[in-house]
Each structure stands twice: as C-alpha cells, then as structure tokens.
Enzyme design. Structure first.
Site: not given
Ligand code: ARG
Length: 403
Positions: A15, A95, A124, A173
């Site tokens: 990405d 993040r 995210d 991912s």
């Molecule tokens: N669902 C989790 C969160 O929102 C993990 C997201 C992780 N992102 C990824 N690209 N694997 O905190």
C-alpha cells in the site's frame, strides 16, 4: 498545479510503496519524503522500508522510537490493563506515536500534507488522521480516496517497477510492533476459514509447545514489569525476552471477530505472548494491593481508557485525566508474581508484595486474632431491607403494588 512536498508514513509494504508514484502522478506532488518509524517490528522489516524508501522516494527517514513506545505508550497500557474486546491492544497504541513522528518530519520539511496508506475500511485511517489534523496538516490517503483494490495495486506496482512484497497466495495484511502482531485479510476474511499455522511467527501451536511447564517470576515496580526471575531488564528488552519465552509455549494467540470503530465486524488474528503474560500478572498483583473500592472503580476507568486508546484519541482531555487517576493507583503495584507457562496458557502460581492489603492473621481459619463473635452483630443488620420485604411474602408484596 504542481504541489510541493508531501511526507508519507512508510512501512515498505504494498500500500505505502505504490503511494510514492501515486502521489506524484495522481496528486501532483513534486517531492515525496518517506518516514519509517521503528516501534519494534522485525529488523528486516525496518531494513526493507529503509532501503526501499531510500531508493524510491526523494528523501527518506528511519526513526527509532522503541524506547519511547514502551515507556510512554505500552507502560500506560499495562497500568490500565489495556485491552479491546478481550485482546491486549497493540496497533492502536503505536499509531498515534507513528503519526506524531511523521508530523515532526513534515514540519521540518515544511510539508503542508501527510500521506498514509490506510484503506477507508479500518481503524488506522482514523487514528492517523486525528493526529495529523490536530497538527493542522492536510491528509492524503490515496488508497482510500482512489478506492483501490489489492489486485489493481499489484498491477500498478509492476508497471512502476515497485517490488511486490506479497505472494498472491499469502496476501495477509500484517501489522507488527513489539507488543503485538496482527494478521488480517486474504482468506482470513472468511470468518469460517481456519487460520493456517503459517500466519503465526511469534508463537508455536500449543501442540508443539514443550511438554514440561516452565515457571517464571515477574517483578513489578510502580505497575510495570522490571525483572524476570530476579534479573532486571529495560522495558523493551523485558518485552522481547518474554515474547520469546512465552511464544515458545504457544501463549497469546487470538482469533476473533472484532467490532471496528466504523461498526464493521472484522475477522482478526493476533499474537502477543509478552502482553498476555504481563497483563495476567499485573491484574493479579492489583487484586492483592488495591482496595475493593479502587478495584471496582478502576475497572470502569480501565474500560474507558481502553476505548479512548483503541480509537487513538490521545489528545482527548479525558485520556490525560484517566491516566492521572490510574497513575495514583499504580504507586502501590509493587511485588512479585510467580507464573507457569504451559501449552498455550499462563497461570498464576503465587503473588507477594510488601504493600499487600492482606493479613494472613486476620483471615486465617487457624488464628484467633479476631473474635468471630463480633461478626454476629454485623450479621444482624446484613441485608435487613431485603429480609423485611422478603418476609412480607409474595402475596402481600403483590397487593401492596395495587394500593
Ligand atoms: N484491528 C486491529 C486494530 O484496529 C489491527 C489492525 C492492524 N492493521 C493491519 N493492517 N493489520 O487495532
């Protein structure tokens, strides 16, 4: 119109890699600066991001914030027993810090905008956007804005000679930091699909774990772990060591349906061996040193803290207020917790603290330091109102309701 510099939060993955040519071709930026932030993902990931950033962007930064991540983000989360829908949160802790570091570079590079590779479906995007907008900068999110799909991205990457890091057969991912590893996407999107062993890197399956249990002692000071088996470690080293120790016993896997901020349900897989062990021990030690009132109130505070942290709302004034409350309770969370690691599970074997609110002498069935007869007086009044209502009998109660 040609625009100036844009700073891209860069992971080296598909990405964010295609964002580099996209930001020039589709958004008319003439300079793309990439920033990779090290929050404890594997060394090779950071190396790949650094090499690719240096090769494909106009300027690249790799910033190591591992120590800050542990002390300013993971430690508060341990103190708050930070978890979301039953798993120790990880991505959401990193993040805001990543976004803050990218903001710093954007200011230094005099960029008016920050780009990220988040889709319009996950959490995210919201966590990044919140920090970027709070800094007064514009957000550019090509994957979200151009509504791109993975197949399109792979084609575009090939056309632009951007190396494609994923094999088509394993398109997971993955997000990783030293506290947690999350795996989603691809066939895992079918909630009924059984996750293959290959998605896990930090943990073995419980069947492959040693047949012999391993005992360890974790020492806490001020609500955070400071030593394993009496040996002191920095926060980061302690977490890494525990990830290996507990990962070997298959501890800390989660396979779940998670409610994302937007309301979408998503199938998520996680592994977080150190986090599972530390949070189990921390909760247990709290039950020894905090009062019943503190424990009951803190559970609500912890829940609210976790909700704000999950959303990444770290500038919410309530977040600071909750941290302040939690901080005062943690001064007394000092002591040792003995644990057993065995076949995918962690079990507390014993706990001790010089600040334990515990009197063996008072509670023991074998001691006479409290005159048991004193409890008779308490018992006379205990539940008196309910007893009076109950004594009226079913009939009287119903009639009384009609008056
Ligand atoms: N669902 C989790 C969160 O929102 C993990 C997201 C992780 N992102 C990824 N690209 N694997 O905190």
């Amino acid at each position: 119109m040609v625009k100036g510099t844009v700073v891209l939060a860069y992971s080296g993955g598909l990405d964010t890699s295609i964002c580099i040519p996209l930001l020039k071709e589709r958004y008319s930026y003439n300079r793309v600066v990439t920033v990779a932030v090290n929050v404890g993902q594997r060394d090779e990931e950071i190396e790949v991001a650094t090499k690719k950033g240096q090769k494909f962007a106009d300027c690249h930064y790799t910033i190591d914030v591992r120590k800050r991540f542990v002390e300013e983000y993971i430690f508060p989360s341990i103190k708050a027993n930070g978890s979301y829908e039953g798993y120790p949160m990880g991505t959401s802790l990193a993040r805001p810090l990543i976004a803050e570091e990218v903001v710093k570079i954007a200011k230094k590079e005099k960029a008016a905008a920050i780009a990220h590779g988040c889709t319009g479906k996950g959490n995210d995007q919201l966590r990044f956007d919140f920090i970027i907008r709070a800094a007064g900068l514009d957000v550019v999110a090509p994957i979200r804005e151009l509504n791109l799909t993975r197949d399109w991205e792979i084609e575009y990457a090939k056309e632009h000679r951007v190396p494609v890091p994923v094999k088509k057969s394993k398109p997971w991912s993955i997000d990783e930091n030293c506290w947690s590893r999350s795996i989603e996407g691809g066939r895992l999107e079918d909630p009924a699909f059984h996750p293959p062993e290959e998605i896990y890197l930090w943990t073995v399956s419980p069947e492959k774990a040693p047949a012999k249990p391993e005992k360890i002692t974790l020492t806490f000071s001020g609500g955070v772990p400071v030593a394993i088996n009496g040996k002191k470690f920095s926060g980061y080293d302690l977490i890494q060591k525990l990830n290996i120790l507990a990962g070997r016993h298959g501890i800390g896997r989660n396979d779940m349906i998670e409610d994302r901020i937007l309301g979408l349900k998503a199938r998520e897989n996680y592994e977080h061996p150190a986090a599972t062990v530390i949070l189990t021990a921390h909760r247990d030690l709290e039950s020894l040193v905090l009062t019943r009132q503190e424990l009951a109130f803190k559970r609500m505070v912890d829940d609210k803290w976790s909700e704000l942290a999950y959303k990444g709302l770290i500038y919410e004034p309530l977040y600071a207020a909750l941290n302040a409350f939690i901080g005062t309770t943690q001064d007394r969370v000092n002591g040792h917790v003995d644990l057993e690691l065995y076949k995918g599970g962690v079990r507390v074997l014993g706990r001790s603290s010089s600040q334990a609110i515990y009197s063996g002498d008072l509670v023991s069935f074998d001691s006479a330091s409290i005159d048991q007869c004193h409890a008779i007086g308490v018992s006379q009044y205990f539940g008196i109102q309910a007893r009076l209502v109950h004594a009226m009998g079913e009939k009287t109660r119903k009639n009384a309701g009609k008056q």
